[in-house]
Design a protein around this motif. Structure first.
Motif, PDB file in Angstrom:
ATOM      1  N   ILE A 557       0.827  -1.257  -0.095  1.00 25.75           N
ATOM      2  CA  ILE A 557       0.075  -0.028   0.010  1.00 25.75           C
ATOM      3  C   ILE A 557       0.772   1.120  -0.181  1.00 25.75           C
ATOM      4  CG2 ILE A 557      -1.704   1.243   1.262  1.00 25.75           C
ATOM      5  CD1 ILE A 557      -2.843  -1.411   2.490  1.00 25.75           C
ATOM      6  N   LEU A 558       0.551   2.059  -0.977  1.00 26.77           N
ATOM      7  CA  LEU A 558       1.502   3.447  -1.109  1.00 26.77           C
ATOM      8  C   LEU A 558       0.489   4.474  -0.446  1.00 26.77           C
ATOM      9  CD1 LEU A 558       2.844   3.035  -4.560  1.00 26.77           C
ATOM     10  CD2 LEU A 558       3.911   2.463  -2.461  1.00 26.77           C
ATOM     11  N   ILE A 559       0.695   5.157   0.586  1.00 25.92           N
ATOM     12  CA  ILE A 559       0.103   6.114   1.231  1.00 25.92           C
ATOM     13  C   ILE A 559       0.568   7.504   0.954  1.00 25.92           C
ATOM     14  CG2 ILE A 559      -1.287   6.866   3.404  1.00 25.92           C
ATOM     15  CD1 ILE A 559       0.113   4.089   4.460  1.00 25.92           C
ATOM     16  N   GLY A 560      -0.168   8.540   0.540  1.00 27.58           N
ATOM     17  CA  GLY A 560       0.446  10.135   0.442  1.00 27.58           C
ATOM     18  C   GLY A 560      -0.477  11.125   0.865  1.00 27.58           C
ATOM     19  N   THR A 561      -0.062  12.068   1.047  1.00 31.15           N
ATOM     20  CA  THR A 561      -0.904  13.174   1.342  1.00 31.15           C
ATOM     21  C   THR A 561      -0.516  14.308   0.292  1.00 31.15           C
ATOM     22  OG1 THR A 561       0.439  14.522   2.910  1.00 31.15           O
ATOM     23  CG2 THR A 561      -0.785  12.888   3.734  1.00 31.15           C
ATOM     24  N   GLY A 562      -1.271  15.288  -0.114  1.00 33.65           N
ATOM     25  CA  GLY A 562      -0.747  16.561  -0.646  1.00 33.65           C
ATOM     26  C   GLY A 562      -0.040  16.280  -2.143  1.00 33.65           C
ATOM     27  N   SER A 563       0.923  16.956  -2.066  1.00 33.29           N
ATOM     28  CA  SER A 563       1.655  17.001  -3.375  1.00 33.29           C
ATOM     29  C   SER A 563       2.437  15.750  -3.561  1.00 33.29           C
ATOM     30  CB  SER A 563       2.628  18.101  -3.469  1.00 33.29           C
ATOM     31  OG  SER A 563       3.504  18.199  -2.089  1.00 33.29           O
ATOM     32  N   GLU A 578       6.403  -4.227 -13.655  1.00 31.13           N
ATOM     33  CA  GLU A 578       7.095  -5.052 -13.083  1.00 31.13           C
ATOM     34  C   GLU A 578       6.454  -6.179 -12.067  1.00 31.13           C
ATOM     35  OE1 GLU A 578      10.742  -3.504 -11.326  1.00 31.13           O
ATOM     36  OE2 GLU A 578      10.458  -1.320 -12.074  1.00 31.13           O
ATOM     37  N   GLU A 579       5.218  -6.298 -12.645  1.00 32.60           N
ATOM     38  CA  GLU A 579       4.354  -7.125 -12.008  1.00 32.60           C
ATOM     39  C   GLU A 579       4.352  -7.178  -9.991  1.00 32.60           C
ATOM     40  OE1 GLU A 579       5.523 -11.006 -13.378  1.00 32.60           O
ATOM     41  OE2 GLU A 579       4.518 -10.390 -15.361  1.00 32.60           O
ATOM     42  N   ILE A 580       4.220  -5.845  -9.717  1.00 31.76           N
ATOM     43  CA  ILE A 580       4.128  -5.587  -8.504  1.00 31.76           C
ATOM     44  C   ILE A 580       2.769  -4.988  -8.261  1.00 31.76           C
ATOM     45  CG2 ILE A 580       5.132  -4.470  -6.479  1.00 31.76           C
ATOM     46  CD1 ILE A 580       7.650  -4.766  -7.416  1.00 31.76           C
ATOM     47  N   SER A 581       1.802  -5.400  -7.535  1.00 37.90           N
ATOM     48  CA  SER A 581       0.499  -4.843  -7.168  1.00 37.90           C
ATOM     49  C   SER A 581       0.534  -3.820  -6.169  1.00 37.90           C
ATOM     50  CB  SER A 581      -0.436  -5.839  -7.238  1.00 37.90           C
ATOM     51  OG  SER A 581      -0.794  -6.587  -8.397  1.00 37.90           O
ATOM     52  N   ALA A 582       0.189  -2.584  -6.367  1.00 40.35           N
ATOM     53  CA  ALA A 582       0.238  -1.421  -5.337  1.00 40.35           C
ATOM     54  C   ALA A 582      -1.100  -0.879  -5.133  1.00 40.35           C
ATOM     55  CB  ALA A 582       1.351  -0.383  -5.655  1.00 40.35           C
ATOM     56  N   ARG A 583      -1.747  -0.579  -4.202  1.00 37.79           N
ATOM     57  CA  ARG A 583      -2.856   0.131  -3.995  1.00 37.79           C
ATOM     58  C   ARG A 583      -2.177   1.313  -3.484  1.00 37.79           C
ATOM     59  NH1 ARG A 583      -6.983  -1.935   0.894  1.00 37.79           N
ATOM     60  NH2 ARG A 583      -7.473  -3.307  -0.947  1.00 37.79           N
ATOM     61  N   VAL A 584      -3.022   2.622  -4.087  1.00 36.98           N
ATOM     62  CA  VAL A 584      -2.599   3.797  -3.588  1.00 36.98           C
ATOM     63  C   VAL A 584      -3.646   4.587  -2.797  1.00 36.98           C
ATOM     64  CG1 VAL A 584      -2.138   6.249  -4.480  1.00 36.98           C
ATOM     65  CG2 VAL A 584      -1.157   4.422  -5.797  1.00 36.98           C
ATOM     66  N   VAL A 585      -3.395   5.020  -1.651  1.00 40.04           N
ATOM     67  CA  VAL A 585      -4.416   5.491  -0.562  1.00 40.04           C
ATOM     68  C   VAL A 585      -3.914   7.093  -0.472  1.00 40.04           C
ATOM     69  CG1 VAL A 585      -5.216   5.582   1.800  1.00 40.04           C
ATOM     70  CG2 VAL A 585      -4.713   3.370   0.589  1.00 40.04           C
ATOM     71  N   SER A 586      -4.904   7.748  -0.776  1.00 38.60           N
ATOM     72  CA  SER A 586      -4.597   9.336  -0.481  1.00 38.60           C
ATOM     73  C   SER A 586      -5.328   9.402   1.030  1.00 38.60           C
ATOM     74  CB  SER A 586      -5.543   9.858  -1.323  1.00 38.60           C
ATOM     75  OG  SER A 586      -5.522  11.561  -1.160  1.00 38.60           O
ATOM     76  N   MET A 587      -4.452  10.249   1.827  1.00 40.25           N
ATOM     77  CA  MET A 587      -4.855  10.384   3.176  1.00 40.25           C
ATOM     78  C   MET A 587      -4.597  11.646   3.705  1.00 40.25           C
ATOM     79  SD  MET A 587      -3.516   7.933   6.428  1.00 40.25           S
ATOM     80  CE  MET A 587      -4.423   8.101   7.789  1.00 40.25           C
ATOM     81  N   PRO A 588      -5.583  12.612   2.968  1.00 40.48           N
ATOM     82  CA  PRO A 588      -5.420  13.961   3.334  1.00 40.48           C
ATOM     83  C   PRO A 588      -5.578  14.461   4.938  1.00 40.48           C
ATOM     84  CG  PRO A 588      -7.603  13.648   2.213  1.00 40.48           C
ATOM     85  CD  PRO A 588      -6.574  12.307   2.398  1.00 40.48           C
ATOM     86  N   SER A 589      -6.364  13.519   5.568  1.00 39.33           N
ATOM     87  CA  SER A 589      -6.557  14.023   6.979  1.00 39.33           C
ATOM     88  C   SER A 589      -6.906  12.667   8.134  1.00 39.33           C
ATOM     89  CB  SER A 589      -7.960  14.715   7.056  1.00 39.33           C
ATOM     90  OG  SER A 589      -8.427  15.089   8.174  1.00 39.33           O
ATOM     91  N   TRP A 590      -5.481  12.699   8.799  1.00 39.48           N
ATOM     92  CA  TRP A 590      -5.538  11.560   9.798  1.00 39.48           C
ATOM     93  C   TRP A 590      -6.946  11.906  10.753  1.00 39.48           C
ATOM     94  CZ3 TRP A 590       0.128  11.347  12.160  1.00 39.48           C
ATOM     95  CH2 TRP A 590       0.916  11.139  11.146  1.00 39.48           C
ATOM     96  N   GLU A 591      -7.272  12.845  10.984  1.00 36.73           N
ATOM     97  CA  GLU A 591      -8.274  13.110  12.099  1.00 36.73           C
ATOM     98  C   GLU A 591      -9.430  12.727  11.518  1.00 36.73           C
ATOM     99  OE1 GLU A 591      -4.815  15.632  12.540  1.00 36.73           O
ATOM    100  OE2 GLU A 591      -6.166  15.793  10.984  1.00 36.73           O
ATOM    101  N   LEU A 592      -9.846  13.060  10.265  1.00 37.49           N
ATOM    102  CA  LEU A 592     -11.097  12.692   9.656  1.00 37.49           C
ATOM    103  C   LEU A 592     -11.047  10.893   9.524  1.00 37.49           C
ATOM    104  CD1 LEU A 592     -11.666  15.199   6.754  1.00 37.49           C
ATOM    105  CD2 LEU A 592     -12.860  15.000   9.097  1.00 37.49           C
ATOM    106  N   PHE A 593     -10.064  10.469   9.211  1.00 43.20           N
ATOM    107  CA  PHE A 593     -10.078   8.882   9.170  1.00 43.20           C
ATOM    108  C   PHE A 593     -10.334   8.286  10.475  1.00 43.20           C
ATOM    109  CE2 PHE A 593      -7.311   5.103   9.045  1.00 43.20           C
ATOM    110  CZ  PHE A 593      -8.156   4.251   8.217  1.00 43.20           C
ATOM    111  N   GLU A 594      -9.677   8.645  11.403  1.00 40.41           N
ATOM    112  CA  GLU A 594      -9.824   8.239  12.864  1.00 40.41           C
ATOM    113  C   GLU A 594     -11.136   8.136  13.383  1.00 40.41           C
ATOM    114  OE1 GLU A 594      -7.658   6.381  14.642  1.00 40.41           O
ATOM    115  OE2 GLU A 594      -6.438   6.560  12.957  1.00 40.41           O
ATOM    116  N   LYS A 595     -12.072   8.995  12.714  1.00 39.75           N
ATOM    117  CA  LYS A 595     -13.488   9.001  12.965  1.00 39.75           C
ATOM    118  C   LYS A 595     -14.314   7.907  12.412  1.00 39.75           C
ATOM    119  CE  LYS A 595     -13.676  13.972  14.031  1.00 39.75           C
ATOM    120  NZ  LYS A 595     -14.136  15.577  13.534  1.00 39.75           N
TER     121      LYS A 595
END
Length: 667
Positions: A557-563, A578-595
């Motif tokens: 899982i590739l996780i990023g914020t912003g730019s 290269e036959e590597i499967s990656a999920r991309v997660v945009s995580m702009p707000s830790w606080e909203l996610f924790e809710k």
């Protein structure tokens, strides 16, 4: 004044002094001396000067009282009790105790009649400017001939310590420039601080200093002369074009035979024996504690009852106003009830994936697209409106020539801006925002913390959010700021990945309650993520979401914020080759996610997928919670340097190639 009334007034004031001494003594901690010396000043405010209604502490046209010298809070608690607010003698006796309404410094929403949380010196002083701005704005928008709906004043008691704090100087300068004549500040000039006489550090000619700020200044030699205090306040009320400072010479712990005018009386109980001497000095029974005679209580309750009458008269005026100006009345009522206008979400711009735009510029476009729907959305910057894109293009600036202007110019005063925004937010009408560079959020930490404690929701716009700002160099490139802001309880931080996430971030900001919200935005242009190909930005409300899923069960899982999010999307495509499967997660707000609930969190970050890489151009502090012990963080653990933004980002490892390298290393 006849002798009987004068004697009762003296007795009433002395009762307040002794309540302060008793309460602090019982708590075995606190600040008795200032409350004792301020009793005459408080008496004038609550019996003569202020309009308030104890049975309705939210009466819209009440005068606002702020005790900036929050350490003297037992003074405020005593007058709230005596005049009939929802506070009992038991509350006074439980001063500073666990779960008590009478905390060690005044706390907003803990006790009726406390307008704002104070204690850190200078904050209440600057909050008052925000309160005053709100009153001027409300009056400009709603007052009509024969309908002075909002004509209240802001009363503040401040101390020597308040005058030493830099935030007070910032706020006082701005207030003078704005000619806020609705501010009446009483300066408790007692010459004492915790370390001793104030002249060890503070010899300012405060009166001259405030005159230079453009304030109307009066000086009184005797803090016990209630008649002189009342006259000075009345004179200040007549001064409509300048804020007023009334400098009152007082004596800390007045009436204490051994502790008056000593530093010892500032921050410690007087001691049982000294409290008895105080009572004897004022002809009270030295053995009685928390005594309030019936005649004193009746006297103060009658003054409180006057406010109920004034509120009734105002309510009748407002009913007539509603008949004559129904649309304005409806606007005020809907906004103060927390209702948002219809149709505004449809005006949020949708950006095309062919564009490349900085999130700060996208933010400016969003603001201007929705401004017409929010007459109460007002704000500005600390002298950075062009850089932060926070100007409302179709509206004028707030000034003494135009109290209805919606663009604010705070000057290079980030600390005061934060505290003033808090005062504006506490008007119950305004949605205030303030902008500066993310690096300068450090100057705003005290008001940010207080906004979080009060759970009020000013909006902070922080641009130039990383080393990507480029040539301004080390001093202007934030590294540790995101981690610091995320550590503040009840502060919600959103760092959008592109223009469309920025639009949704503003949607969340305007709907948000329960604490301040910070939008963290880029200087540099960013690709607009294709919402036809990837998950739409409306998912931002979850705080983190699967932006792009792997074709097969994800290896990582590739996780990023912003730019940094666009780097992850490119890296995902190359890893797939290269036959590597990656999920991309945009995580702009830790606080909203924790809710979010447990099931949603598991959906985004399954326990079974332990290989995770978080990418953010900032300190990696805190990311360990999301990357697990089998993951890693591509962050920054040193300061930046001066160079074009793209060059320094690449130099620090924020490139597609390095993301791929880090991901493969984990696998």
């Amino acid at each position: 004044m006849n002798e009987t009334i004068q004697n009762l007034e003296t007795k009433a004031i002395d009762t307040v002094r002794i309540l302060a001494a008793d309460a602090v003594q019982k708590a075995e901690s606190g600040h008795p001396g200032t409350a004792m010396s301020l009793a005459p000043m408080g008496h004038v405010l609550w019996t003569e000067a202020m309009n308030y209604s104890p049975k309705n502490h939210k009466w819209p046209n009440r005068d606002r009282f702020i005790l900036s010298a929050g350490h003297a809070c037992i003074l405020q608690y005593s007058f709230l009790y005596l005049t009939g607010y929802d506070i009992s003698m038991e509350d006074i006796k439980n001063f500073r105790q666990l779960h008590s309404k009478t905390a060690g410094h005044p706390e907003y929403d803990l006790l009726d009649g406390v307008e704002v949380t104070t204690g850190p010196l200078g904050q209440g002083f600057a909050n008052g400017v925000g309160f005053a701005i709100a009153q001027k704005f409300l009056a400009s928008r709603f007052n009509k001939p024969d309908f002075e709906i909002f004509d209240y004043n802001i009363f503040v008691i401040c101390s020597d310590g308040d005058m030493m704090e830099g935030v007070s100087a910032e706020a006082a300068s701005l207030a003078g420039n704005l000619k806020l004549g609705n501010m009446i500040y009483l300066y408790d000039d007692n010459h004492i601080s915790i370390e001793g006489d104030t002249d060890i550090t503070f010899r300012d000619n405060t009166a001259k200093r405030f005159e230079s700020y453009g304030w109307h200044v009066q000086e009184l030699d005797d803090g016990n002369d209630t008649e002189a205090i009342a006259k000075a306040i009345e004179k200040a009320k007549q001064e409509e074009d300048r804020p007023s400072l009334i400098k009152v010479r007082t004596h800390i712990a007045y009436g204490s035979p051994n502790k008056q005018d000593t530093a010892e009386a500032h921050g410690s109980p007087l001691g049982d024996d000294e409290v008895k001497l105080v009572k004897e000095n004022f002809d009270f029974d030295p053995e009685e504690k928390f005594n309030v005679d019936d005649d004193v209580l009746e006297y103060y309750r009658q003054t409180g009852d006057k406010g109920a009458k004034k509120e009734k008269e105002w309510n009748q005026l407002f009913e007539r106003y509603k008949e004559k100006y129904p649309e304005l009345a409806q606007e005020y009522e809907q906004i103060t009830e927390g209702k948002l206008p219809d149709g505004w979400r449809d005006k949020l711009p949708v950006f095309d994936s062919s564009e490349k735009i900085a999130t700060r510029k996208a933010s400016g476009k969003v603001l201007n697209a929705i401004a017409e729907y929010f007459p109460n959305l007002v704000g500005g910057s600390a002298d950075l409106a062009p850089s932060t894109a926070t100007n409302l293009d179709d509206y004028e600036s707030f000034s003494f020539e135009n109290w209805g202007g919606r663009n604010f110019h705070f000057g290079v005063r980030e600390h005061a801006m934060g505290a003033i925004l808090n005062g504006m937010a506490l008007s119950d009408y305004l949605i205030p925002y303030g902008a500066t560079f993310l690096i300068f959020s450090d100057y705003m930490r005290p008001p940010l913390r207080l906004a979080s404690i009060m759970k009020i929701s000013p909006i902070m716009v922080y641009t130039h959010d990383s080393i990507g700002l480029g040539e301004d160099g080390t001093t202007h490139q934030p590294v540790e700021q995101l981690a610091g802001l995320r550590s503040v309880p009840d502060l919600t931080l959103i760092r959008p990945a592109d223009a469309n996430e920025t639009a949704q971030a503003w949607r969340i900001a305007l709907e948000h309650t329960g604490g301040p919200l910070a939008l963290v935005l880029t200087r540099q242009g960013l690709p607009v993520i294709n919402q036809e190909k990837y998950t739409k930005a409306t998912a931002l409300e979850k705080g983190a979401y699967i932006l792009s899923e792997a074709d097969n069960e994800p290896d990582i899982i590739l996780i990023g914020t912003g730019s940094e999010v666009h780097l992850l999307l490119e890296a995902q495509m190359k890893l797939k080759d290269e036959e590597i499967s990656a999920r991309v997660v945009s995580m702009p707000s830790w606080e909203l996610f924790e809710k979010q609930d447990k099931d949603y969190k598991e959906k985004v970050f399954p326990v079974s997928i332990r290989k995770r890489l978080a990418v953010e151009a900032a300190s990696p502090f805190g990311w360990c919670k999301y990357v697990t012990d089998e993951g890693d963080v591509l962050g920054i653990e040193r300061y930046g340097e001066s160079a074009p933004g793209e060059e320094i980002l690449k130099e620090y490892g924020f490139s597609v190639e390095n993301v791929i390298k880090k991901a493969k290393a984990l696998l």
